[in-house]
Design a protein around this motif. Sequence first.
Motif, mmCIF file in Angstrom:
data_model
loop_
_atom_site.group_PDB
_atom_site.id
_atom_site.type_symbol
_atom_site.label_atom_id
_atom_site.label_comp_id
_atom_site.label_asym_id
_atom_site.label_seq_id
_atom_site.Cartn_x
_atom_site.Cartn_y
_atom_site.Cartn_z
ATOM 1 N N VAL A 181 61.476 -41.674 18.823
ATOM 2 C CA VAL A 181 60.677 -40.870 17.902
ATOM 3 C C VAL A 181 59.568 -41.715 17.261
ATOM 4 O O VAL A 181 59.814 -42.826 16.775
ATOM 5 C CB VAL A 181 61.586 -40.283 16.796
ATOM 6 C CG1 VAL A 181 60.800 -39.352 15.892
ATOM 7 C CG2 VAL A 181 62.786 -39.563 17.414
ATOM 8 N N TYR A 182 58.356 -41.150 17.275
ATOM 9 C CA TYR A 182 57.235 -41.799 16.588
ATOM 10 C C TYR A 182 57.454 -41.801 15.073
ATOM 11 O O TYR A 182 58.138 -40.911 14.538
ATOM 12 C CB TYR A 182 55.940 -41.043 16.861
ATOM 13 C CG TYR A 182 55.351 -41.174 18.238
ATOM 14 C CD1 TYR A 182 54.787 -42.364 18.664
ATOM 15 C CD2 TYR A 182 55.315 -40.073 19.099
ATOM 16 C CE1 TYR A 182 54.214 -42.480 19.920
ATOM 17 C CE2 TYR A 182 54.744 -40.168 20.361
ATOM 18 C CZ TYR A 182 54.198 -41.377 20.768
ATOM 19 O OH TYR A 182 53.633 -41.487 22.017
ATOM 20 N N LEU A 187 58.477 -36.469 18.700
ATOM 21 C CA LEU A 187 59.176 -37.066 19.838
ATOM 22 C C LEU A 187 58.220 -37.841 20.738
ATOM 23 O O LEU A 187 57.192 -37.317 21.155
ATOM 24 C CB LEU A 187 59.861 -35.965 20.641
ATOM 25 C CG LEU A 187 60.788 -36.426 21.771
ATOM 26 C CD1 LEU A 187 62.037 -37.081 21.199
ATOM 27 C CD2 LEU A 187 61.175 -35.248 22.664
ATOM 28 N N GLU A 188 58.594 -39.080 21.045
ATOM 29 C CA GLU A 188 57.852 -39.869 22.031
ATOM 30 C C GLU A 188 58.438 -39.646 23.423
ATOM 31 O O GLU A 188 57.717 -39.419 24.390
ATOM 32 C CB GLU A 188 57.899 -41.350 21.655
ATOM 33 C CG GLU A 188 57.001 -42.246 22.497
ATOM 34 C CD GLU A 188 57.707 -42.827 23.720
ATOM 35 O OE1 GLU A 188 57.018 -43.048 24.738
ATOM 36 O OE2 GLU A 188 58.927 -43.048 23.649
ATOM 37 N N SER A 189 59.771 -39.702 23.540
ATOM 38 C CA SER A 189 60.449 -39.460 24.811
ATOM 39 C C SER A 189 61.935 -39.292 24.540
ATOM 40 O O SER A 189 62.400 -39.443 23.412
ATOM 41 C CB SER A 189 60.203 -40.609 25.802
ATOM 42 O OG SER A 189 60.735 -41.829 25.295
ATOM 43 N N ALA A 210 54.132 -47.680 22.111
ATOM 44 C CA ALA A 210 53.549 -46.331 22.038
ATOM 45 C C ALA A 210 53.179 -45.983 20.601
ATOM 46 O O ALA A 210 52.137 -45.346 20.355
ATOM 47 C CB ALA A 210 54.537 -45.302 22.591
ATOM 48 N N SER A 211 53.985 -46.419 19.645
ATOM 49 C CA SER A 211 53.693 -46.152 18.238
ATOM 50 C C SER A 211 52.447 -46.912 17.791
ATOM 51 O O SER A 211 51.619 -46.376 17.040
ATOM 52 C CB SER A 211 54.896 -46.537 17.366
ATOM 53 O OG SER A 211 56.037 -45.772 17.712
ATOM 54 N N GLU A 215 49.024 -45.144 16.500
ATOM 55 C CA GLU A 215 48.463 -45.481 15.200
ATOM 56 C C GLU A 215 47.017 -45.939 15.336
ATOM 57 O O GLU A 215 46.146 -45.546 14.555
ATOM 58 C CB GLU A 215 49.284 -46.565 14.527
ATOM 59 C CG GLU A 215 48.810 -46.927 13.129
ATOM 60 C CD GLU A 215 49.683 -47.962 12.469
ATOM 61 O OE1 GLU A 215 49.374 -48.348 11.339
ATOM 62 O OE2 GLU A 215 50.668 -48.404 13.095
ATOM 63 N N ALA A 216 46.750 -46.747 16.391
ATOM 64 C CA ALA A 216 45.379 -47.219 16.606
ATOM 65 C C ALA A 216 44.448 -46.063 16.962
ATOM 66 O O ALA A 216 43.281 -46.022 16.547
ATOM 67 C CB ALA A 216 45.360 -48.270 17.722
#
Length: 219
Positions: A181-182, A187-189, A210-211, A215-216
């Motif tokens: 989870v981000y 959900l990320e995956s 991925a987070s 964010e970037a």
Amino acid sequence: MKDRYSILVGLVFVAIVVVALIHGVPGGGETLGLDRQEARWPLPEFAVPNAAGELEGDANVAQDDCSVGELPCPADARRRPACEIETPGAIRVCDLFGRPLVISFWFSKGGDCVEQQDIFSQVFSRYGGRVSFLSLDIRDDRATVRSLVRRRGWKMPVGYDRDGAVAGLYHVGGCPTYAYVYPGGTLESASIGELTAAQLGERVDGLLEASRRAEAGSA
């Protein structure tokens, strides 16, 4: 070789379906970790008793403050949303959304799911300062879960989904099921199945990367 592979895949699928039927996962929804999920799916809110604590009761899965669609809300239909309760001994998932989060859904009758929580605890010890972790037991006997937490020395928070409401809300259909989870609670995956400590660590590293990218991209 192809026949053996087909048989293996079929057995895995049957096992997942049986788990879903036993644990009351509602039909018509996509199984978390098996089917494709909506990108950045917002995680439903929930609050559960800390499995090692004294709080008893079912999970709170209320997403809003009214149990009916009437406006204004009738007095007898008002309720406290899951992430607004202030009950001592409860774990609110929203409190874990400040950083990347990994949730492990499991139950003791699911193959090596207990051993997977040993691995989950190991990985928690490595990443606990940067990533939130929640182990969530589904419908086991409470005394059994308390005993497992104590005897196996698990360090991560362990919640207790007594009636399977959270599992149903998340469409959990296999053990273990992992949700990655981000920060912020989307959900990320997700994945179903056993992982080694190295494999789970790779998943957590992927979530962190991925987070950072997300964010970037929003800066």
